[in-house]
Design an enzyme around this catalytic site. Sequence first.
Site, PDB file in Angstrom:
ATOM      1  N   ARG A 177     -25.897 -10.800   8.011  1.00 25.92           N
ATOM      2  CA  ARG A 177     -26.955  -9.453   7.694  1.00 25.92           C
ATOM      3  C   ARG A 177     -28.041 -10.343   6.652  1.00 25.92           C
ATOM      4  NH1 ARG A 177     -27.312  -3.900   7.105  1.00 25.92           N
ATOM      5  NH2 ARG A 177     -28.463  -3.111   5.264  1.00 25.92           N
TER       6      ARG A 177
ATOM      7  N   HIS B 131     -32.759  -4.821  13.825  1.00 21.55           N
ATOM      8  CA  HIS B 131     -31.700  -4.211  13.663  1.00 21.55           C
ATOM      9  C   HIS B 131     -30.839  -3.607  15.015  1.00 21.55           C
ATOM     10  CE1 HIS B 131     -28.250  -2.910  11.428  1.00 21.55           C
ATOM     11  NE2 HIS B 131     -28.847  -1.791  10.601  1.00 21.55           N
TER      12      HIS B 131
ATOM     13  N   GLN C 267     -27.773  -1.267  14.975  1.00 15.51           N
ATOM     14  CA  GLN C 267     -28.048   0.013  14.640  1.00 15.51           C
ATOM     15  C   GLN C 267     -28.683   0.805  15.680  1.00 15.51           C
ATOM     16  OE1 GLN C 267     -27.948   1.943  11.556  1.00 15.51           O
ATOM     17  NE2 GLN C 267     -27.858   3.454  12.957  1.00 15.51           N
TER      18      GLN C 267
ATOM     19  N   ASP D  19     -36.261   6.993   8.209  1.00 19.07           N
ATOM     20  CA  ASP D  19     -35.689   6.028   7.579  1.00 19.07           C
ATOM     21  C   ASP D  19     -35.998   6.041   6.128  1.00 19.07           C
ATOM     22  OD1 ASP D  19     -34.056   3.732   6.632  1.00 19.07           O
ATOM     23  OD2 ASP D  19     -35.187   2.060   7.874  1.00 19.07           O
TER      24      ASP D  19
ATOM     25  N   CYS E 161     -30.633   6.283   9.842  1.00 20.33           N
ATOM     26  CA  CYS E 161     -29.930   5.207   9.985  1.00 20.33           C
ATOM     27  C   CYS E 161     -29.266   5.038   8.542  1.00 20.33           C
ATOM     28  CB  CYS E 161     -30.547   3.779  10.376  1.00 20.33           C
ATOM     29  SG  CYS E 161     -31.979   3.610   9.514  1.00 20.33           S
TER      30      CYS E 161
ATOM     31  N   ARG F 299     -21.854   3.146  14.855  1.00 20.26           N
ATOM     32  CA  ARG F 299     -21.971   1.822  14.564  1.00 20.26           C
ATOM     33  C   ARG F 299     -20.840   0.993  14.841  1.00 20.26           C
ATOM     34  NH1 ARG F 299     -25.497   0.104  10.570  1.00 20.26           N
ATOM     35  NH2 ARG F 299     -24.412  -1.903  11.064  1.00 20.26           N
TER      36      ARG F 299
END
Length: 371
Positions: free
Chosen positions: A170, A197, A200, A289, A329, A357
């Site tokens: 990440r 991402h 996700q 988000d 998310c 996830r």
Amino acid sequence: MAAISCHSVLPSHKVSFSSSSSAFSSNLLSHSARFSSASVSSRAIRGRILCQTSSATSTVNGTAKTELKDFLHISDFDKATILKILDRAAEVKALLKSGDRTFLPFKGKTMAMIFAKPSMRTRVSFETGFFLLGGHAIYLGPDDIQMGKREETRDVARVLSRYNDVIMARVFAHQDILDLAKYSTVPVINGLTDFNHPCQIMADALTIIEHIGQLEGTKVVYVGDGNNIVHSWLLMASVIPFHFVCACPKGFEPDAKTVEMARQAGISKIEITNDPKEAVRGADVVYSDVWASMGQKEEAAQRRKLFEGFQVDEDLMKLAGPNAYFMHCLPAERGVEVTDGVIEAPNSIVFPQAENRMHAQNAIMLHVLGL
């Protein structure tokens, strides 16, 4: 938001779309129904998910590496593969929910988790998921490696490859994940970059299928900054056919080349607009988000002014219609990009989305390891 050329990070090969999503949806829904009625046959599920996959190999620095086993962008894979991973996620989720803990495909395996950017969900979901399936995950925080500063990324990749079976990272710069994959001799999973991402959005797709029945043909409306989440939705839209709309303030649109790539794929209807009220009409999913992501917090106050009118509140959800689900998310700044009432509403599926996830990532890890 710094624009990143999608053409520099995506493979040039064409993908083929040959799988039936209706069969996939029926299969997934049947798994959910069996679990809901408390009649899951863990033995039957375990039998299905024990099948092995095969793939070609290439050579990296003199060492064999499985072809196309890195999970860097959703669009690296064709429709059949994405749906297969999602179907696997549903099966393994049902197995874990049944209480069966005998499926241990990662037994004896280790995963190195590189965190240049900290995250509760990413760490816990990967570490717990890998452990539940028999493996051992090693957390490497920002001060443990200082990748690219204390040690070159290519050296980190080659060293960790000799200790571990898979690497998850990440990071901030997208080039870091590309370099890790280039020099690693084990699979690399993109846990997030400033560009995209993918884990996700795989979890999001699984959640939508569980609640709506399928992703194909749905209308997903994202409201907010045209960020890495949007880029991954666009890459998904270049593989699975659905209607994707990004409603964002002027100047905060997603990367133009990524938008064009998704449109040229000719798979989905893609819209970029500055009108959130018009965008959400008829939506199956309204998605939000944070307006200022990690590394942008000094812009937070200014962005609040520029994003006025883009908050997902009860009135905006009413425009979407009574059947629209809300997704986020996380982490969320309640009262900023979304109201507390929307997150806590009955049609909010934010927390099932967060749980997924782990299940989506379990399936991704199974895929990249060829298990």
